[in-house]
Design a protein around this motif. Structure first.
Motif, PDB file in Angstrom:
ATOM      1  N   THR A 148      10.208  14.442  15.788  1.00 42.34           N
ATOM      2  CA  THR A 148      11.124  13.743  15.950  1.00 42.34           C
ATOM      3  C   THR A 148      10.192  12.934  17.870  1.00 42.34           C
ATOM      4  OG1 THR A 148      12.765  13.662  14.800  1.00 42.34           O
ATOM      5  CG2 THR A 148      13.590  12.591  16.897  1.00 42.34           C
ATOM      6  N   THR A 149      10.591  14.681  18.051  1.00 44.17           N
ATOM      7  CA  THR A 149      10.678  15.934  19.748  1.00 44.17           C
ATOM      8  C   THR A 149       9.041  14.942  20.022  1.00 44.17           C
ATOM      9  OG1 THR A 149      11.117  17.788  19.290  1.00 44.17           O
ATOM     10  CG2 THR A 149      10.102  17.184  20.890  1.00 44.17           C
ATOM     11  N   ALA A 152      10.144  10.234  20.839  1.00 37.40           N
ATOM     12  CA  ALA A 152      10.474  10.218  21.840  1.00 37.40           C
ATOM     13  C   ALA A 152      10.280  10.702  22.880  1.00 37.40           C
ATOM     14  CB  ALA A 152      12.052  11.152  21.597  1.00 37.40           C
ATOM     15  N   TYR A 156      10.171   7.385  25.076  1.00 36.72           N
ATOM     16  CA  TYR A 156      11.483   7.024  25.977  1.00 36.72           C
ATOM     17  C   TYR A 156      11.046   6.263  27.438  1.00 36.72           C
ATOM     18  CZ  TYR A 156      15.000   8.075  28.840  1.00 36.72           C
ATOM     19  OH  TYR A 156      16.571   8.264  29.841  1.00 36.72           O
ATOM     20  N   MET A 231      14.518  11.824  11.661  1.00 33.24           N
ATOM     21  CA  MET A 231      13.428  10.870  12.712  1.00 33.24           C
ATOM     22  C   MET A 231      14.409   9.897  12.652  1.00 33.24           C
ATOM     23  SD  MET A 231       9.144  10.529  11.333  1.00 33.24           S
ATOM     24  CE  MET A 231       8.617  10.110  12.988  1.00 33.24           C
ATOM     25  N   THR A 235      16.262  11.009  16.737  1.00 37.27           N
ATOM     26  CA  THR A 235      15.711   9.419  17.788  1.00 37.27           C
ATOM     27  C   THR A 235      16.785   9.465  18.187  1.00 37.27           C
ATOM     28  OG1 THR A 235      13.400   9.445  16.653  1.00 37.27           O
ATOM     29  CG2 THR A 235      13.978   7.908  18.200  1.00 37.27           C
ATOM     30  N   ARG A 236      17.621   8.488  17.932  1.00 30.51           N
ATOM     31  CA  ARG A 236      18.660   7.734  18.469  1.00 30.51           C
ATOM     32  C   ARG A 236      20.005   8.524  19.567  1.00 30.51           C
ATOM     33  NH1 ARG A 236      20.587   4.731  12.495  1.00 30.51           N
ATOM     34  NH2 ARG A 236      19.517   3.375  13.203  1.00 30.51           N
TER      35      ARG A 236
END
Ligand code: A2P
Length: 360
Positions: A148-149, A152, A156, A231, A235-236
Motif C-alpha cells: 500500500t505504501t 500511495a 497521491y 491495498m 489506500t483510501r
C-alpha cells in the motif's frame, strides 16, 4: 482525561536535558528489524537510549547499532518502562498482546502489523502524504502494509491534482514481506532445484523458487485475500479518499527484496503522461525512471536498498480516456516498513507529539 498527544511546554521533550527519545525495537532480530537498525544509523536518528527486543530465543544475542554492541532482551512489559517510542515489527500476536500495555506504560507505539491500521482512532501514516494525521494519535500510530505504501506514494501526487475515481493494481511481492525465514527458504529452494534435490516449502503454501503464487494473506468470503483488501482500505484511509474504487491482485514472486506493482488508474479528467511525470518528479521520495527505448524502468534490482519509490512505464491507459498505467517499485523493508516507521518517529519528534500522561 484519557491519552492525548501533547505540544505544551510541560513536555519532557521540551526540557533540554531530555531532548532525545528513549526507544525500543520489538522484532530487532527480524528482517525489518535489521533494516531498521541500519536506517537509524544512516539517518542519525537521535535517541537517548535504545532497547533491542525479540523473543526469548534471541535473548543475549548482540547487535550493532550506531557503533555500539547492544544485547537483545526478551520482550517483557518491564522492558517498556522509561521508553518514549516503541517500534513493533514482530508478529500479529505480539502486536495484539502487547501494544495496549506498552501505551499504558507511556510510550507511543509505531506498529508494523495490520492489527490497528483500520481503527478510526489510529492514524495510518505515510509522512509525505498525511503527517498531519499524527496530531490525532492516542498512543498508537500504524504504518501501512508495504504494498500500500509504495502505491500511495506514487498515486497521491496525481490524486491531489486530478482526483482518482478507480484503480486496478497487481502486485509482484518479494518474499522478504513474509520475514527473514522466507528469504532463507527461497535461497535454499534455488539450491535444491540446482542440486536436483527435493524442495522443502514451509514459508508459503507452495514452492516459491521458479514459481509465482497468486495468494498473499488469508482468504476472504468475497474471493479476495486479506492482503488485497489492505491495498483497498489502507489506500483510501491514507489518502482520505473513501470514494476511490480499488481492485487488487497480490502475487508473491521469487524475488528477495522489493515489491513491484502494475497500476491502472482512472482520473476524473484526462491526465497527460508529461503532467504525471512532472507531478511525480516534484513529490518527495519518488523517483521517475522511465525510458523504454533504453530499457530504463524500475526493477527490484534497482530499488533494493534504496529509500525512494520508483515509478516508470507511465503511459496512457488504452482502455480509458481518463486513464494512465504505470509500474511502481520500492524496497518493501525500507519505505515499505522500517524507513516509513523512522520517518514517523522523526515527525513525532518534530511535532512534539508524545504522550503527556497516563489515562485517568
Ligand atoms: P526472534 O528472532 O527472537 O524469533 P521476521 O519478520 O524476519 O520473521 O522477524 C520476526 C521478528 O519478530 C523477530 O525479531 C522475532 O524474534 C520477533 N518475534 C517473534 N515472536 C516474538 C515474540 N513472541 N516476542 C517478541 N518478538 C518476537
Amino acid at each position: 482525561m484519557g491519552w492525548r498527544p501533547v505540544g505544551t511546554t510541560t513536555d519532557r521533550f521540551e526540557e533540554s536535558e531530555l531532548s532525545n527519545p528513549r526507544i525500543a525495537v520489538v522484532g530487532a532480530t527480524g528482517a525489518v528489524g535489521a533494516v531498521f537498525l541500519s536506517i537509524i544509523e544512516e539517518r542519525k536518528f537521535p535517541f537517548e537510549e535504545i532497547k533491542l527486543l525479540a523473543s526469548s530465543r534471541s535473548a543475549g544475542k548482540r547487535l550493532k547499532v550506531g557503533g555500539q554492541e547492544i544485547e537483545v532482551e526478551e520482550t517483557t512489559l518491564e522492558a517498556f518502562r522509561d521508553v518514549d517510542i516503541a517500534f513493533v515489527s514482530a508478529t500479529t500476536a505480539v502486536s495484539q498482546a502487547l501494544i495496549p500495555a506498552i501505551v499504558e506504560a507511556g510510550a507511543v507505539v509505531i506498529d508494523d502489523s495490520a492489527v490497528y491500521r483500520m481503527d478510526p482512532q489510529v492514524p495510518l501514516v505515510v509522512p509525505e502524504i498525511n503527517a498531519d494525521d499524527l496530531k490525532e494519535h492516542r498512543g498508537i500510530v500504524a504504518i501501512p502494509n508495504c504494498s500500500t505504501t509504495q502505491m500511495a506514494m506514487a498515486l497521491y501526487p496525481l490524486h491531489r491534482a486530478n482526483p482518482i475515481k478507480r484503480l486496478v493494481a497487481d502486485s509482484y511481492q518479494s518474499v522478504s514481506g513474509a520475514g527473514g525465514a522466507a528469504i532463507a527458504e527461497l535461497q535454499e529452494q534455488w539450491r535444491s532445484i540446482l542440486d536436483g534435490a527435493p524442495v522443502r516449502a514451509e514459508a508459503f503454501p507452495h514452492q516459491i523458487a521458479n514459481n509465482v503464487l497468486p495468494e498473499i494473506g488469508s482468504p476472504r468470503p468475497d474471493g479476495y485475500t486479506s492482503e488485497e483488501w489492505k491495498m483497498v482500505e489502507e489506500t483510501r484511509k491514507i489518502m482520505h479518499a473513501p470514494e476511490i474504487a480499488i481492485s487488487a491482485t497480490c502475487v508473491r514472486v521469487p524475488v528477495s527484496i522489493c515489491h513491484s506493482e502494475a497500476v491502472h488508474v482512472e482520473f476524473t479528467e484526462p491526465m497527460s503522461v508529461g503532467e504525471a511525470r512532472e507531478l511525480l518528479e516534484a513529490f518527495p521520495g519518488v523517483t521517475v525512471v522511465d525510458d523504454l527505448s533504453t530499457h530504463q524502468y524500475p526493477m527490484a534490482t534497482l530499488g533494493a536498498g534504496r529509500d525512494e519509490v520508483f515509478v516508470g512505464r507511465i503511459r496512457k491507459d488504452a482502455s480509458h480516456v481518463n486513464g494512465l498505467a504505470m509500474w511502481i517499485v520500492s524496497d518493501n523493508l525500507r519505505k515499505g516498513a522500517a524507513l516509513n516507521a523512522i520517518q514517523i518517529a522523526e515527525e513525532l519528534v518534530k511535532q512534539n507529539l508524545f504522550l503527556s500522561g497516563k489515562p485517568s
